[in-house]
Design a protein around this motif. Structure first.
Motif, PDB file in Angstrom:
ATOM      1  N   PRO A  10       0.820  -1.210   0.000  1.00  0.00           N
ATOM      2  CA  PRO A  10       0.000   0.000   0.000  1.00  0.00           C
ATOM      3  C   PRO A  10       0.854   1.260   0.000  1.00  0.00           C
ATOM      4  N   GLU A  11       0.280   2.341  -0.511  1.00  0.00           N
ATOM      5  CA  GLU A  11       0.982   3.620  -0.591  1.00  0.00           C
ATOM      6  C   GLU A  11       1.473   4.086   0.775  1.00  0.00           C
ATOM      7  N   ALA A  12       0.698   3.825   1.841  1.00  0.00           N
ATOM      8  CA  ALA A  12       1.097   4.279   3.179  1.00  0.00           C
ATOM      9  C   ALA A  12       2.423   3.668   3.596  1.00  0.00           C
ATOM     10  N   VAL A  13       2.674   2.433   3.190  1.00  0.00           N
ATOM     11  CA  VAL A  13       3.927   1.782   3.539  1.00  0.00           C
ATOM     12  C   VAL A  13       5.072   2.399   2.744  1.00  0.00           C
ATOM     13  N   ALA A  14       4.793   2.821   1.535  1.00  0.00           N
ATOM     14  CA  ALA A  14       5.837   3.385   0.676  1.00  0.00           C
ATOM     15  C   ALA A  14       6.176   4.830   1.036  1.00  0.00           C
ATOM     16  N   SER A  15       5.368   5.469   1.871  1.00  0.00           N
ATOM     17  CA  SER A  15       5.638   6.868   2.228  1.00  0.00           C
ATOM     18  C   SER A  15       6.837   6.967   3.160  1.00  0.00           C
ATOM     19  N   SER A  16       7.247   8.201   3.421  1.00  0.00           N
ATOM     20  CA  SER A  16       8.424   8.418   4.258  1.00  0.00           C
ATOM     21  C   SER A  16       8.105   8.414   5.746  1.00  0.00           C
ATOM     22  N   VAL A  17       6.845   8.270   6.127  1.00  0.00           N
ATOM     23  CA  VAL A  17       6.465   8.217   7.535  1.00  0.00           C
ATOM     24  C   VAL A  17       6.799   6.834   8.071  1.00  0.00           C
ATOM     25  N   PRO A  18       7.567   6.762   9.161  1.00  0.00           N
ATOM     26  CA  PRO A  18       7.901   5.446   9.716  1.00  0.00           C
ATOM     27  C   PRO A  18       6.650   4.680  10.143  1.00  0.00           C
ATOM     28  N   GLN A  19       6.616   3.417   9.828  1.00  0.00           N
ATOM     29  CA  GLN A  19       5.491   2.569  10.170  1.00  0.00           C
ATOM     30  C   GLN A  19       5.856   1.753  11.407  1.00  0.00           C
ATOM     31  N   THR A  20       5.049   1.860  12.457  1.00  0.00           N
ATOM     32  CA  THR A  20       5.367   1.138  13.694  1.00  0.00           C
ATOM     33  C   THR A  20       4.518  -0.100  13.888  1.00  0.00           C
ATOM     34  N   PHE A  21       3.419  -0.215  13.207  1.00  0.00           N
ATOM     35  CA  PHE A  21       2.476  -1.324  13.360  1.00  0.00           C
ATOM     36  C   PHE A  21       1.899  -1.375  14.778  1.00  0.00           C
ATOM     37  N   ALA A  22       1.960  -0.265  15.504  1.00  0.00           N
ATOM     38  CA  ALA A  22       1.588  -0.262  16.915  1.00  0.00           C
ATOM     39  C   ALA A  22       0.082  -0.233  17.150  1.00  0.00           C
ATOM     40  N   THR A  23      -0.674   0.430  16.304  1.00  0.00           N
ATOM     41  CA  THR A  23      -2.104   0.529  16.566  1.00  0.00           C
ATOM     42  C   THR A  23      -2.878  -0.571  15.852  1.00  0.00           C
ATOM     43  N   GLU A  24      -3.970  -0.960  16.459  1.00  0.00           N
ATOM     44  CA  GLU A  24      -4.830  -1.974  15.859  1.00  0.00           C
ATOM     45  C   GLU A  24      -5.343  -1.500  14.502  1.00  0.00           C
ATOM     46  N   ALA A  25      -5.630  -0.218  14.387  1.00  0.00           N
ATOM     47  CA  ALA A  25      -6.119   0.321  13.117  1.00  0.00           C
ATOM     48  C   ALA A  25      -5.070   0.139  12.017  1.00  0.00           C
ATOM     49  N   ASP A  26      -3.810   0.449  12.321  1.00  0.00           N
ATOM     50  CA  ASP A  26      -2.736   0.256  11.335  1.00  0.00           C
ATOM     51  C   ASP A  26      -2.579  -1.220  10.999  1.00  0.00           C
ATOM     52  N   ARG A  27      -2.596  -2.057  12.009  1.00  0.00           N
ATOM     53  CA  ARG A  27      -2.428  -3.498  11.754  1.00  0.00           C
ATOM     54  C   ARG A  27      -3.576  -4.038  10.912  1.00  0.00           C
ATOM     55  N   GLY A  28      -4.797  -3.610  11.213  1.00  0.00           N
ATOM     56  CA  GLY A  28      -5.945  -4.052  10.426  1.00  0.00           C
ATOM     57  C   GLY A  28      -5.865  -3.586   8.986  1.00  0.00           C
ATOM     58  N   ARG A  29      -5.398  -2.347   8.789  1.00  0.00           N
ATOM     59  CA  ARG A  29      -5.275  -1.793   7.444  1.00  0.00           C
ATOM     60  C   ARG A  29      -4.170  -2.480   6.647  1.00  0.00           C
ATOM     61  N   LEU A  30      -3.064  -2.821   7.309  1.00  0.00           N
ATOM     62  CA  LEU A  30      -1.899  -3.387   6.620  1.00  0.00           C
ATOM     63  C   LEU A  30      -1.946  -4.904   6.467  1.00  0.00           C
ATOM     64  N   THR A  31      -2.767  -5.571   7.264  1.00  0.00           N
ATOM     65  CA  THR A  31      -2.805  -7.033   7.229  1.00  0.00           C
ATOM     66  C   THR A  31      -3.121  -7.605   5.847  1.00  0.00           C
ATOM     67  N   PRO A  32      -4.177  -7.155   5.159  1.00  0.00           N
ATOM     68  CA  PRO A  32      -4.471  -7.762   3.849  1.00  0.00           C
ATOM     69  C   PRO A  32      -3.304  -7.655   2.863  1.00  0.00           C
ATOM     70  N   ALA A  33      -2.692  -6.483   2.780  1.00  0.00           N
ATOM     71  CA  ALA A  33      -1.565  -6.307   1.853  1.00  0.00           C
ATOM     72  C   ALA A  33      -0.370  -7.135   2.295  1.00  0.00           C
ATOM     73  N   GLY A  34      -0.121  -7.182   3.589  1.00  0.00           N
ATOM     74  CA  GLY A  34       0.989  -7.988   4.106  1.00  0.00           C
ATOM     75  C   GLY A  34       0.812  -9.457   3.789  1.00  0.00           C
ATOM     76  N   LEU A  35      -0.404  -9.953   3.954  1.00  0.00           N
ATOM     77  CA  LEU A  35      -0.656 -11.362   3.664  1.00  0.00           C
ATOM     78  C   LEU A  35      -0.521 -11.667   2.181  1.00  0.00           C
ATOM     79  N   ARG A  36      -1.005 -10.755   1.323  1.00  0.00           N
ATOM     80  CA  ARG A  36      -0.828 -10.974  -0.123  1.00  0.00           C
ATOM     81  C   ARG A  36       0.655 -11.007  -0.468  1.00  0.00           C
ATOM     82  N   ALA A  37       1.410 -10.090   0.119  1.00  0.00           N
ATOM     83  CA  ALA A  37       2.846 -10.019  -0.174  1.00  0.00           C
ATOM     84  C   ALA A  37       3.571 -11.270   0.294  1.00  0.00           C
ATOM     85  N   VAL A  38       3.298 -11.707   1.518  1.00  0.00           N
ATOM     86  CA  VAL A  38       4.023 -12.867   2.035  1.00  0.00           C
ATOM     87  C   VAL A  38       3.632 -14.139   1.276  1.00  0.00           C
ATOM     88  N   ARG A  39       2.386 -14.257   0.854  1.00  0.00           N
ATOM     89  CA  ARG A  39       1.997 -15.425   0.045  1.00  0.00           C
ATOM     90  C   ARG A  39       2.750 -15.442  -1.281  1.00  0.00           C
TER      91      ARG A  39
END
Length: 146
Positions: A10-39
């Protein structure tokens, strides 16, 4: 990087803002893309289910559900960190090697001091996140990125 994997970041991951994965909202948003990538990485590296599960830090049965698209939970901060390292290694290898070696390298025995004769995949499974990050730095150093 193959187009199929690049499209899953996702574009949010490609931005220059550091991603911490700390909030549930961020984890929920990033999970689908992360799973597609790891598969996709698992497919390219031709990993067995138990290897993919160990790299992701889940049970084999959970990996089977993830791989079948039947898992709808959010990944943990730990699991997203693992995916980040795996995708970084994948990308670095594809920048380093112009042929199929990029996808074969993770499974080949490696005499480098980091690996002790084991494959990078085995070393990462045995060493967890610290080793995954070491392998990512190693690949980046090989290609002159550090």
């Amino acid at each position: 990087m193959p187009r199929a994997l690049r499209a899953t970041i996702p574009e949010a991951v490609a931005s220059s803002v550091p991603q911490t994965f700390a909030t549930e909202a961020d984890r929920g948003r990033l999970t689908p893309a992360g799973l597609r990538a790891v598969r996709k990485v698992v497919e390219h590296w031709k990993l067995k289910g138990h290897e993919a599960a160990a790299l992701l830090g889940v049970s084999t049965s959970t990996w089977d559900r993830i791989n079948a698209g039947k898992w709808d939970s959010s990944l943990s901060q730990d699991q997203l960190t693992r995916i980040s390292a795996i995708v970084g290694i994948f990308k670095g290898l594809h920048l380093l090697f112009a042929d199929g070696m990029a996808d074969r390298w993770p499974a080949l025995p490696n005499k480098g001091p980091l690996f002790g004769g084991h494959s990078p995949v085995k070393a990462m499974i045995d060493g967890g996140i610290p080793m995954m990050l070491d392998v990512r730095r190693y690949v980046d150093a090989l290609r002159g990125g550090l």
